[in-house]
Design an enzyme around this catalytic site. Structure first.
Site, PDB file in Angstrom:
ATOM      1  N   GLY A   9      -7.746   9.264  10.430  1.00 11.34           N
ATOM      2  CA  GLY A   9      -7.942   9.321  11.866  1.00 11.34           C
ATOM      3  C   GLY A   9      -9.027  10.277  12.337  1.00 11.34           C
ATOM      4  O   GLY A   9      -9.221  10.438  13.547  1.00 11.34           O
ATOM      5  N   LYS A  50       0.844  -1.187   0.000  1.00  9.73           N
ATOM      6  CA  LYS A  50       0.000   0.000   0.000  1.00  9.73           C
ATOM      7  C   LYS A  50       0.882   1.241   0.000  1.00  9.73           C
ATOM      8  O   LYS A  50       1.703   1.439   0.893  1.00  9.73           O
ATOM      9  CB  LYS A  50      -0.916   0.024   1.222  1.00  9.73           C
ATOM     10  CG  LYS A  50      -1.782   1.277   1.282  1.00  9.73           C
ATOM     11  CD  LYS A  50      -2.410   1.474   2.645  1.00  9.73           C
ATOM     12  CE  LYS A  50      -2.877   2.915   2.792  1.00  9.73           C
ATOM     13  NZ  LYS A  50      -3.336   3.222   4.154  1.00  9.73           N
ATOM     14  N   ASN A 101      -8.338   1.822  10.626  1.00 11.09           N
ATOM     15  CA  ASN A 101      -7.471   1.541  11.758  1.00 11.09           C
ATOM     16  C   ASN A 101      -8.002   2.213  13.026  1.00 11.09           C
ATOM     17  O   ASN A 101      -8.423   1.556  13.962  1.00 11.09           O
ATOM     18  CB  ASN A 101      -6.038   2.002  11.476  1.00 11.09           C
ATOM     19  CG  ASN A 101      -5.090   1.645  12.604  1.00 11.09           C
ATOM     20  OD1 ASN A 101      -4.785   0.481  12.824  1.00 11.09           O
ATOM     21  ND2 ASN A 101      -4.635   2.638  13.349  1.00 11.09           N
ATOM     22  N   THR A 102      -8.009   3.553  13.027  1.00 13.39           N
ATOM     23  CA  THR A 102      -8.377   4.299  14.229  1.00 13.39           C
ATOM     24  C   THR A 102      -9.785   3.973  14.707  1.00 13.39           C
ATOM     25  O   THR A 102     -10.035   3.911  15.921  1.00 13.39           O
ATOM     26  CB  THR A 102      -8.256   5.814  13.968  1.00 13.39           C
ATOM     27  OG1 THR A 102      -6.954   6.086  13.429  1.00 13.39           O
ATOM     28  CG2 THR A 102      -8.444   6.612  15.241  1.00 13.39           C
ATOM     29  N   ALA A 113      -9.421   5.525   5.053  1.00 13.07           N
ATOM     30  CA  ALA A 113      -9.316   6.696   5.938  1.00 13.07           C
ATOM     31  C   ALA A 113     -10.655   7.399   6.121  1.00 13.07           C
ATOM     32  O   ALA A 113     -11.411   7.578   5.169  1.00 13.07           O
ATOM     33  CB  ALA A 113      -8.282   7.703   5.447  1.00 13.07           C
ATOM     34  N   GLY A 114     -10.912   7.768   7.375  1.00  9.16           N
ATOM     35  CA  GLY A 114     -12.066   8.593   7.693  1.00  9.16           C
ATOM     36  C   GLY A 114     -13.243   7.871   8.303  1.00  9.16           C
ATOM     37  O   GLY A 114     -14.137   8.505   8.854  1.00  9.16           O
TER      38      GLY A 114
END
Length: 257
Positions: A161, A100, A209-210, A187-188
């Site tokens: 994040g 990635k 992830n977050t 993301a997001g």
């Protein structure tokens, strides 16, 4: 394997959810969240996660690379040179070819530097890497990356994040409609409904992830995300009812008693 699988560069996955390896309290919690999520692939920040120092706790001791696909990423890279060097080192360390790419611009918003991303992607593809690429939610750049030979297009839903969810569904939909390789929102995502929205737009997968790692109960959130991605995919394949301006009764109005 179910019939509705995700295939990226010849690799086939039962799950359309990809999770990360950052921000967990330890590798054990990360491994437990991965199991709960049902994901087959885990993305690894090569510059931050120990994958090569056996005298320190190693991710591989908790997440078996023979059972799960490791996806090395270039988190923390702000130039194309840094990104290419990082992934070349990852290939030497673990033999990973599916990677990635992300090349960031400003530390405040962490949006991708698309000029550097394009340059790095071209170099990596020439080196024989299968490149899954984090990019802005811009259909023009997404098309350029696909034409270059990227294995998957990964537009952001919102800043990394942030947990803001899909901020530009119109552009995500346009990218999905024009792209022949997998489109994976990266993301997001903040909660399960955000993941479902991404899948209902027709995306092939979601990377997060977050949203899991910083939940009050990461294991339960990982399980929620598993079901959210499945529900969104099923709804997309089913085809939603049309939106209407006015009410439409479920039962006929004629012949009432």
């Amino acid at each position: 394997m179910s019939s509705d699988t995700l295939t990226v560069a010849g690799h086939t996955f039962n799950s359309r959810l990809i999770i990360g390896t950052g921000k967990y309290k330890d590798y054990a919690e990360n491994a437990a969240a991965l199991e709960a999520s049902g994901a087959d692939m885990v993305t690894v920040a090569v510059r931050r996660v120990n994958i090569s120092k056996p005298d320190e706790p190693m991710l591989m001791d908790f997440i078996d690379p023979k059972k799960f696909t490791y996806l090395p990423n270039t988190a923390g890279c702000f130039t194309g040179e840094d990104a290419v060097r990082t992934l070349r080192l990852a290939k030497e360390a673990g033999g990973w070819n599916l990677v990635k790419l992300e090349v960031l611009s400003d530390p405040k918003h962490l949006y991708p530097d698309m000029e550097e991303t394009l340059r790095a992607a071209e170099l990596l593809i020439k080196d024989g890497f299968d490149v899954m690429v984090y990019c802005s939610d811009d259909p023009v750049f997404a098309r350029k990356l696909e034409d270059m030979g990227c294995a998957a297009i990964m537009p952001l839903g919102a800043p990394i994040g942030s947990g803001l969810g899909i901020q530009n569904p119109v552009n995500i939909r346009l990218i999905v409609e024009q792209t022949k390789v997998p489109v994976i929102v990266d993301a997001g995502v903040g909660t399960a409904s955000d993941a479902t929205v991404a899948m209902e737009l027709g995306c092939d997968g979601v990377l997060m992830n977050t949203a899991i790692a910083e939940a009050k109960d990461p294991i339960r959130m990982a399980r929620a995300m598993k079901h959210a991605v499945i529900a969104g995919r099923e709804a997309y394949l089913a085809g939603r009812m049309p939106r209407k301006k006015y009410a439409d009764p479920s039962s006929p109005l004629a012949g009432l008693i």
